[in-house]
Motif scaffolding. Structure first.
Motif, PDB file in Angstrom:
ATOM      1  N   ASP A 365      65.561 148.422  63.294  1.00  0.00           N
ATOM      2  CA  ASP A 365      66.988 148.726  63.441  1.00  0.00           C
ATOM      3  C   ASP A 365      67.809 147.532  62.948  1.00  0.00           C
ATOM      4  O   ASP A 365      67.720 146.437  63.494  1.00  0.00           O
ATOM      5  CB  ASP A 365      67.292 148.999  64.918  1.00  0.00           C
ATOM      6  CG  ASP A 365      68.768 149.309  65.135  1.00  0.00           C
ATOM      7  OD1 ASP A 365      69.498 149.399  64.132  1.00  0.00           O
ATOM      8  OD2 ASP A 365      69.158 149.459  66.296  1.00  0.00           O
ATOM      9  N   ALA A 366      68.594 147.745  61.923  1.00  0.00           N
ATOM     10  CA  ALA A 366      69.363 146.638  61.334  1.00  0.00           C
ATOM     11  C   ALA A 366      70.366 146.046  62.328  1.00  0.00           C
ATOM     12  O   ALA A 366      70.780 144.907  62.184  1.00  0.00           O
ATOM     13  CB  ALA A 366      70.100 147.124  60.085  1.00  0.00           C
ATOM     14  N   LYS A 367      70.762 146.811  63.346  1.00  0.00           N
ATOM     15  CA  LYS A 367      71.761 146.316  64.299  1.00  0.00           C
ATOM     16  C   LYS A 367      71.122 145.514  65.432  1.00  0.00           C
ATOM     17  O   LYS A 367      71.810 144.813  66.161  1.00  0.00           O
ATOM     18  CB  LYS A 367      72.536 147.491  64.877  1.00  0.00           C
ATOM     19  CG  LYS A 367      73.335 148.253  63.823  1.00  0.00           C
ATOM     20  CD  LYS A 367      74.055 149.437  64.436  1.00  0.00           C
ATOM     21  CE  LYS A 367      74.822 150.220  63.368  1.00  0.00           C
ATOM     22  NZ  LYS A 367      75.496 151.408  63.942  1.00  0.00           N
ATOM     23  N   GLY A 372      64.431 145.065  61.005  1.00  0.00           N
ATOM     24  CA  GLY A 372      65.723 145.454  60.461  1.00  0.00           C
ATOM     25  C   GLY A 372      66.690 144.290  60.399  1.00  0.00           C
ATOM     26  O   GLY A 372      67.416 144.117  59.414  1.00  0.00           O
ATOM     27  N   LYS A 376      68.245 142.546  57.033  1.00  0.00           N
ATOM     28  CA  LYS A 376      69.695 142.396  56.876  1.00  0.00           C
ATOM     29  C   LYS A 376      70.040 140.966  56.473  1.00  0.00           C
ATOM     30  O   LYS A 376      70.833 140.748  55.535  1.00  0.00           O
ATOM     31  CB  LYS A 376      70.391 142.754  58.189  1.00  0.00           C
ATOM     32  CG  LYS A 376      71.895 142.514  58.173  1.00  0.00           C
ATOM     33  CD  LYS A 376      72.515 142.851  59.520  1.00  0.00           C
ATOM     34  CE  LYS A 376      74.019 142.525  59.516  1.00  0.00           C
ATOM     35  NZ  LYS A 376      74.661 142.849  60.810  1.00  0.00           N
ATOM     36  N   GLU A 380      71.891 139.758  53.119  1.00  0.00           N
ATOM     37  CA  GLU A 380      73.196 139.095  53.235  1.00  0.00           C
ATOM     38  C   GLU A 380      73.153 137.657  52.692  1.00  0.00           C
ATOM     39  O   GLU A 380      74.123 137.179  52.108  1.00  0.00           O
ATOM     40  CB  GLU A 380      73.676 139.101  54.691  1.00  0.00           C
ATOM     41  CG  GLU A 380      74.172 140.456  55.181  1.00  0.00           C
ATOM     42  CD  GLU A 380      75.417 140.929  54.445  1.00  0.00           C
ATOM     43  OE1 GLU A 380      76.076 140.111  53.768  1.00  0.00           O
ATOM     44  OE2 GLU A 380      75.736 142.137  54.526  1.00  0.00           O
ATOM     45  N   ARG A 465      74.694 147.715  52.244  1.00  0.00           N
ATOM     46  CA  ARG A 465      75.354 147.684  53.556  1.00  0.00           C
ATOM     47  C   ARG A 465      75.644 149.110  54.038  1.00  0.00           C
ATOM     48  O   ARG A 465      75.411 149.446  55.200  1.00  0.00           O
ATOM     49  CB  ARG A 465      76.658 146.899  53.460  1.00  0.00           C
ATOM     50  CG  ARG A 465      76.497 145.392  53.351  1.00  0.00           C
ATOM     51  CD  ARG A 465      77.844 144.734  53.163  1.00  0.00           C
ATOM     52  NE  ARG A 465      77.737 143.288  52.981  1.00  0.00           N
ATOM     53  CZ  ARG A 465      78.525 142.576  52.188  1.00  0.00           C
ATOM     54  NH1 ARG A 465      79.476 143.176  51.488  1.00  0.00           N
ATOM     55  NH2 ARG A 465      78.359 141.270  52.093  1.00  0.00           N
ATOM     56  N   LYS A 466      76.167 149.929  53.125  1.00  0.00           N
ATOM     57  CA  LYS A 466      76.493 151.316  53.500  1.00  0.00           C
ATOM     58  C   LYS A 466      75.252 152.077  53.944  1.00  0.00           C
ATOM     59  O   LYS A 466      75.344 153.002  54.759  1.00  0.00           O
ATOM     60  CB  LYS A 466      77.143 152.031  52.312  1.00  0.00           C
ATOM     61  CG  LYS A 466      78.552 151.565  52.010  1.00  0.00           C
ATOM     62  CD  LYS A 466      79.115 152.283  50.789  1.00  0.00           C
ATOM     63  CE  LYS A 466      80.530 151.790  50.475  1.00  0.00           C
ATOM     64  NZ  LYS A 466      81.062 152.441  49.232  1.00  0.00           N
ATOM     65  N   ASN A 467      74.112 151.708  53.411  1.00  0.00           N
ATOM     66  CA  ASN A 467      72.856 152.365  53.773  1.00  0.00           C
ATOM     67  C   ASN A 467      72.134 151.670  54.921  1.00  0.00           C
ATOM     68  O   ASN A 467      70.941 151.891  55.130  1.00  0.00           O
ATOM     69  CB  ASN A 467      71.919 152.434  52.553  1.00  0.00           C
ATOM     70  CG  ASN A 467      72.311 153.551  51.598  1.00  0.00           C
ATOM     71  OD1 ASN A 467      72.609 154.661  52.017  1.00  0.00           O
ATOM     72  ND2 ASN A 467      72.335 153.252  50.315  1.00  0.00           N
ATOM     73  N   GLY A 468      72.858 150.830  55.634  1.00  0.00           N
ATOM     74  CA  GLY A 468      72.278 150.176  56.803  1.00  0.00           C
ATOM     75  C   GLY A 468      71.145 149.229  56.462  1.00  0.00           C
ATOM     76  O   GLY A 468      70.212 149.061  57.259  1.00  0.00           O
ATOM     77  N   TYR A 469      71.212 148.651  55.281  1.00  0.00           N
ATOM     78  CA  TYR A 469      70.199 147.691  54.808  1.00  0.00           C
ATOM     79  C   TYR A 469      68.816 148.333  54.677  1.00  0.00           C
ATOM     80  O   TYR A 469      67.797 147.644  54.693  1.00  0.00           O
ATOM     81  CB  TYR A 469      70.140 146.461  55.728  1.00  0.00           C
ATOM     82  CG  TYR A 469      71.481 145.763  55.838  1.00  0.00           C
ATOM     83  CD1 TYR A 469      71.926 144.917  54.831  1.00  0.00           C
ATOM     84  CD2 TYR A 469      72.312 146.001  56.933  1.00  0.00           C
ATOM     85  CE1 TYR A 469      73.171 144.302  54.913  1.00  0.00           C
ATOM     86  CE2 TYR A 469      73.562 145.397  57.023  1.00  0.00           C
ATOM     87  CZ  TYR A 469      73.976 144.551  56.012  1.00  0.00           C
ATOM     88  OH  TYR A 469      75.214 143.949  56.086  1.00  0.00           O
ATOM     89  N   ASN A 470      68.815 149.641  54.528  1.00  0.00           N
ATOM     90  CA  ASN A 470      67.558 150.359  54.285  1.00  0.00           C
ATOM     91  C   ASN A 470      67.234 150.249  52.796  1.00  0.00           C
ATOM     92  O   ASN A 470      68.031 150.633  51.939  1.00  0.00           O
ATOM     93  CB  ASN A 470      67.725 151.831  54.682  1.00  0.00           C
ATOM     94  CG  ASN A 470      66.432 152.609  54.610  1.00  0.00           C
ATOM     95  OD1 ASN A 470      65.660 152.472  53.658  1.00  0.00           O
ATOM     96  ND2 ASN A 470      66.199 153.440  55.608  1.00  0.00           N
TER      97      ASN A 470
END
Length: 873
Positions: A365-367, A372, A376, A380, A465-470
């Motif tokens: 999970d990037a968050k 994840g 990220k 970044e 980023r829009k793809n959640g760093y996938n």
């Protein structure tokens, strides 16, 4: 034998000899003995360079401490004469397994202090495993003796400029890996993957004066060695490369050291460690080298193929400088721990390439925390340069899809190049392999950061980023082939969809007038053939634009023959084999660039490159022999040694001769074609005789086939019985009228004549073939230099030019096939099919009136007719 043939022979024999020993274990024995032979031969060469005679070398002993220390100081080790590999061979039946044990113990004892790290324990795997070669000392001795005889042919005398030993060693490692199943992953990265990573890295570091490279999970050391080989394609500064290697498993660690040492790399350029990469990082403290070991390690390039999704211990590593910027990989998956380890050890301008399971692109999970969050931060902070999706089933022992991640410590670009190479491979047995063209296509895309439809795409940081760093590759590159679709309107009413014609837009960009000659638009969405379906091929192949393209292509390559002759034949002595394929490929690509039409490159340059590479491999092997042995090697003939069963035992015997470089068949077709054609005519006549005999036998009745002139199966004549019958029949002919042409008697006399002719022809063919074989041998040995050059041209250059010249024809054939298929697809509408069914039903109903039968048949026919008439309405 060239190095490929020698390697194949050693592998075949070794595989037969290993009996019940697992391939993964047996490799340690054969590779260990090859390494010991290398060290022995190196010592003898060194002694001779110091001016020692054979007699003086025979006196080498550790009792002569002064000489032993002198040699140890330079080589790092000392081997007494009694313990040399060559001495073992001369012992014959007196050789014993104890000789090996004593020699390996002495080797360990006599390592020089300065090279303790490099050689210490290097033979442990071999020494402790000797008992597995047999239940008794006698059986162990026999197994070792067989191994020594097997590898004694490997040249290590330094006279050859090319790396025969290294090639054979790598060849055997790959073969053992292929037979070792899942265990192969412990020590081997497939050569093609290794080469791909090396090409990318080598291009990045090629201009550096000094290069330091590191593999933290080194296995056999092949990744490091291949970078050295790839750097050699760009420069001659191989001695300026320093190799750092770390490996956890002791026997695999020994493979790394042996492989690096045997490549002629200077000992001071080899730094190796046996330890846990994630637990024991550099700098470290080595008791044997306290001053030189405790240093931070920052290198120009890191390459690695770590164990996939391995468990590790992240406890108390939050402040580890390798992970503190990015976070800790989960306990159950160490993939990112290895990646971050590699990244940490890069210099500011360094590059790394790592092979990992494709799950690292999207797991976590990037968050939150874990993979994840690490991904990220890597995006970044601008570290990920490229992602290469590899084909499945490309690694031994696992079919999981894998990726190569290319990262840099610092870079100017902020996007990520995503490459989907999953569809680019050659199927070889159960595994998929990257071809030379696949490797070059991928490496070029990564090096030049090029976007290509269905292959590669530069993806902006904002998109990521829009793809959640996938980073899952299908999100950015769709490499799937378009599914077959049918246009309902065209199927029902006719016409060809313009959208489907536009699928070939790259052709229409190059040949706009051809598109108009083939299709006429009936609306903005549909078109129809402007010609008859039967004229498609003629229209395309005879079109002015197509012919102009073919002429442009031919013109571009009109001087390629002369260019290749000058590069490969005239200048054969100065060809830099390591670098010259790149020179030729540049020349090839330059010519192909001039064949573009209206800006559209129709010929796939990588397809052409594959043809070049296919031919370059045997050309390079021949050039190696010519440069090593001299031009006279082209006039050399060798005994053709084959293995035959003699008294139940495989025995090597000579079966004629073969050209050392020039094949007999090539020499025969060039200079002995009359004799060759004379034999072919006789062989053609033999085939005709066989066909005539079969034809006569087919005319025999079953009763005639049961006679003793035909075998029990009734499918061939019995020669002796035919001869006997024919003799009697000929005697009868002297006293009676001639037999009728189609009679059994006449046929038997004809068969007998054919069998006798066949017998004489077979004898003649055998004698003529033997005579031609010997004449070919003499011809090769007496060739002039000019004739050798002519034959080399026909062997090296002519086949390549023939294949390259076919590329335009293949392209035009492909276009013709696709247009024909599209035209046929919508040639028949549903209305046409329905009308044909209706007409057929009516015709069948009419035929029913002509049928007769009993009352029940007639009732059934009446019902069928009523059904057909109802359907036809």
């Amino acid at each position: 034998m060239n190095k490929q043939q020698l390697a194949a022979k050693i592998w075949e024999s070794a595989n037969q000899m290993r009996s019940k020993i697992e391939a993964n274990e047996y490799k340690d024995y054969i590779l260990g003995f090859i390494f010991y032979k290398y060290l022995s031969d190196q010592l003898v060469q060194y002694a001779k360079k110091q001016g020692m005679s054979d007699a003086e070398i025979a006196l080498l002993s550790e009792d002569d401490a002064e000489t032993a220390d002198y040699i140890r100081k330079d080589l790092g080790y000392f081997i007494a004469y009694d313990n040399l590999f060559s001495t073992w061979l001369t012992k014959g039946s007196d050789f014993d397994v104890s000789n090996v044990r004593d020699a390996l113990s002495a080797f360990e004892r006599l390592i020089h202090a300065n090279h303790k790290k490099l050689f210490d324990g290097i033979f442990n795997t071999l020494q402790t495993g000797l008992s597995k070669l047999g239940e008794s000392a006698a059986k162990q001795t026999k197994a070792i003796s067989d191994l020594l005889q097997l590898i004694k042919a490997i040249p290590m005398d330094g006279k050859q400029d090319y790396d025969v030993l290294g090639y054979i060693y790598e060849y055997l490692i790959e073969k053992f890996a292929a037979n070792a199943g899942k265990k192969a992953g412990e020590f081997y990265t497939p050569h093609e993957i290794s080469l791909l990573m090396s090409e990318i890295i080598a291009h990045h570091v090629k201009d550096k004066e000094k290069i330091e490279i590191y593999d933290p999970t080194s296995g056999s050391g092949s990744l490091l060695i291949n970078i050295g080989n790839s750097v050699a394609k760009h420069s001659d500064r191989q001695d300026n490369i320093k190799y750092f290697a770390q490996e956890l498993k002791a026997n695999t660690y020994n493979l790394t050291r042996m492989n690096l040492i045997m490549r002629g790399i200077k000992p001071n350029n080899i730094v190796t460690r046996n330890g846990d990469t994630l637990e024991d990082d550099w700098p470290y403290f080595d008791e044997n080298d306290p001053m030189g070991s405790y240093n931070p390690l920052y290198v120009d390039a890191v390459v690695s193929n770590p164990p996939y999704s391995q468990q590790w211990d992240p406890d108390h590593k939050e402040n580890d400088p390798r992970y503190s910027r990015f976070g800790l990989a989960p306990k159950t998956k160490a993939d990112y721990a290895f990646l971050l380890h590699d990244l940490y050890h890069l210099k500011p301008d360094g590059m790394m390439a790592i092979v990992l399971p494709h799950g690292v692109l999207f797991r976590g999970d990037a968050k939150g925390e874990g993979e994840g969050a690490i991904r990220k931060q890597l995006i970044e902070q601008n570290h990920i340069d490229a992602i290469i999706g590899l084909p499945a089933n490309i690694f031994f022992g696992t079919g999981i899809p894998t990726v190569i991640l290319v990262l840099r410590q610092k870079r100017e670009n902020t996007d990520v190049l995503v490459v989907d190479a999953s569809k680019h491979f050659l199927k070889v047995g159960k595994n998929n392999k990257l071809q030379a063209s696949d490797i070059k296509r991928i490496a070029d895309a990564v090096i030049k950061r090029e976007s290509h439809p269905k292959f590669s795409q530069r993806v902006s940081k904002e998109t990521l980023r829009k793809n959640g760093y996938n980073l899952n590759i299908p999100r950015y590159v769709d490499s799937a082939a378009a599914a077959e679709s049918w246009d309902l309107h065209a199927t029902m009413l006719g016409g060809i969809p313009v959208s489907e014609i536009n699928q070939f837009k790259h052709y229409w960009q190059a040949f706009p007038a051809l598109r108009k000659a083939l299709f006429t638009n009936t609306s903005s969405h549909y078109a129809q053939l402007a010609i008859a379906t039967s004229d498609v091929k003629h229209t395309i192949t005879q079109h002015l634009e197509v012919n102009s393209f073919a002429q442009t292509y031919a013109s571009a390559f009109s001087d390629f023959d002369a260019y290749l002759k000058n590069e490969l034949i005239t200048q054969w002595q100065t060809v830099n084999i390591a670098q010259h394929e790149a020179v030729l490929s540049n020349a090839l690509f330059t010519r192909l660039s001039t064949t573009a039409v209206n800006g559209m490159a129709l010929i796939d340059k990588y397809q052409a490159y594959q043809l070049l590479d296919n031919h370059w491999q045997p050309i390079a092997a021949d050039l190696e022999m010519l440069q090593t042995e001299g031009f006279a090697a082209g006039k050399q003939v060798d005994p053709n040694i084959v293995t035959k069963k003699i008294k139940g035992k495989d025995t090597e015997v000579q079966d004629g001769w073969k050209g050392h470089i020039l094949p007999f068949t090539l020499v025969q077709t060039t200079y002995l074609n009359d004799e060759l054609q004379a034999i072919k005519q006789q062989e053609d006549r033999l085939a005709e005789i066989n066909a005539e005999l079969e034809a006569i036998l087919d005319t025999f009745s079953e009763e005639e086939k049961s006679l003793d002139t035909v075998n029990d199966n009734g499918d061939s004549f019995v020669n002796a019985a035919v001869a006997k019958a024919a003799k009697q029949l000929k005697a009868e002919l002297n006293q009676a009228e001639p037999f009728e042409a189609e009679s059994y008697q006449a046929k038997i006399i004809q068969v007998d004549a054919l069998i006798n002719e066949e017998k004489e022809l077979k004898k003649s063919v055998k004698e003529d073939a033997e005579a031609l074989h010997l004449k070919t041998k003499t011809t090769i040995e007496n060739l002039s230099d000019e004739q050798v050059n002519t034959l080399l041209e026909r062997k090296w250059i002519t086949p390549l030019l023939d294949e390259l010249s076919q590329l335009p024809s293949n392209l035009i054939h492909q276009l013709t096939s696709q247009v024909q298929k599209l035209a046929d697809k919508y040639a028949t509408t549903y209305a046409d099919v329905a009308s044909e069914i209706k007409n057929t039903e009516q015709a069948l109903a009419g035929l029913i009136d002509e049928l007769t039968g009993n009352e029940f048949d007639m009732l059934g026919l009446a019902e069928l007719k009523a059904f057909l008439m109802m359907s036809a309405e």
